[in-house]
Scaffold this motif. Structure first.
Motif, short mmCIF file in Angstrom:
data_model
loop_
_atom_site.label_atom_id
_atom_site.label_comp_id
_atom_site.label_asym_id
_atom_site.label_seq_id
_atom_site.Cartn_x
_atom_site.Cartn_y
_atom_site.Cartn_z
N GLU A 1 -11.38 -2.06 -6.49
CA GLU A 1 -10.21 -2.68 -7.09
C GLU A 1 -10.51 -3.35 -8.41
O GLU A 1 -11.66 -3.65 -8.72
N THR B 1 0.83 -1.20 0.00
CA THR B 1 0.00 0.00 0.00
C THR B 1 0.87 1.26 0.00
O THR B 1 2.00 1.26 0.50
N TYR B 2 0.32 2.31 -0.57
CA TYR B 2 0.98 3.60 -0.61
C TYR B 2 -0.02 4.65 -0.13
O TYR B 2 -1.02 4.90 -0.82
N ARG C 1 -13.10 -0.48 -0.29
CA ARG C 1 -12.14 -0.71 -1.35
C ARG C 1 -12.82 -0.72 -2.70
O ARG C 1 -13.92 -1.24 -2.85
N VAL D 1 -7.86 1.20 -4.74
CA VAL D 1 -7.80 2.31 -3.80
C VAL D 1 -8.61 1.91 -2.56
O VAL D 1 -9.61 1.20 -2.66
N GLU D 2 -8.11 2.32 -1.39
CA GLU D 2 -8.76 1.97 -0.12
C GLU D 2 -9.00 3.25 0.69
O GLU D 2 -8.12 4.10 0.78
N TRP D 3 -10.19 3.35 1.27
CA TRP D 3 -10.56 4.50 2.08
C TRP D 3 -10.92 4.01 3.49
O TRP D 3 -11.87 3.24 3.66
N LEU E 1 -1.99 8.02 0.54
CA LEU E 1 -2.20 9.31 -0.11
C LEU E 1 -2.63 10.37 0.90
O LEU E 1 -2.83 11.51 0.54
N VAL F 1 -4.93 -3.91 -8.74
CA VAL F 1 -4.66 -2.57 -8.22
C VAL F 1 -5.96 -2.01 -7.66
O VAL F 1 -7.05 -2.44 -8.06
N SER G 1 -5.51 5.41 0.47
CA SER G 1 -4.27 4.79 0.01
C SER G 1 -4.50 4.03 -1.29
O SER G 1 -5.61 3.56 -1.57
N LEU G 2 -3.45 3.90 -2.06
CA LEU G 2 -3.44 3.06 -3.26
C LEU G 2 -2.82 1.74 -2.88
O LEU G 2 -2.00 1.66 -1.96
#
Length: 153
Positions: free
Chosen positions: A118, A56-57, A116, A105-107, A59, A103, A64-65
């Protein structure tokens, strides 16, 4: 078709997760009709068990991505029936292990709950037909877009 999945995971750090679970990859049907000559109908069902590493990265504090990479043990069932043109091998099964990646995105909308979105791919599900089309279930990449909700303990 629609699919669904149930995943469980373990977060080793804020940026590293191992996750696995069950994926219903959908059911597909086809039919062909040549009036007064022949008919043909078939259906295909697919599912898989998967195991992935997720990186995860962040933001921000809540968004996060992520990317996932792993394997999927898949199973495919194919059945056909018809009149005029016989299904030489009407019930076929295939299984195997394939690359699984995605891939998303998660909130994190609360300390424990997250949502999520994806996009995932399970490579080469099924097996290839022989030259006569009498064995095999067909083989394709299965692509799954999903929206889900999760809980962290």
């Amino acid at each position: 078709d629609r699919g669904h999945k149930l995943q469980l995971g373990y977060r080793f750090s804020p940026s590293l997760v191992v996750e696995g679970g069950y994926m219903d990859l959908g059911r597909f049907t086809y039919s062909a009709d040549m009036p007064t000559v022949a008919t043909r109908a078939g259906n295909l069902k697919m599912n898989a068990w998967n195991l992935n590493v997720i990186g995860t990265y962040p933001l921000g504090s809540q968004l996060s991505l992520f990317g996932k990479l792993g394997i999927a043990a898949h199973r495919t069932k194919f059945h056909c029936e018809g009149t005029g043109i016989a299904c030489v091998n009407p019930s076929r099964k295939a299984s195997g292990t394939s690359l699984h990646y995605g891939v998303g995105v998660e909130w994190a909308f609360s300390p424990n709950w997250f949502a999520r979105a994806e996009y995932e791919v399970v490579r080469k599900v099924g097996d290839a037909f022989n030259a006569g089309g009498t064995t095999g279930t067909s083989q394709a990449d299965v692509k799954l877009g999903s929206i889900g909700i999760g809980y962290r303990f």
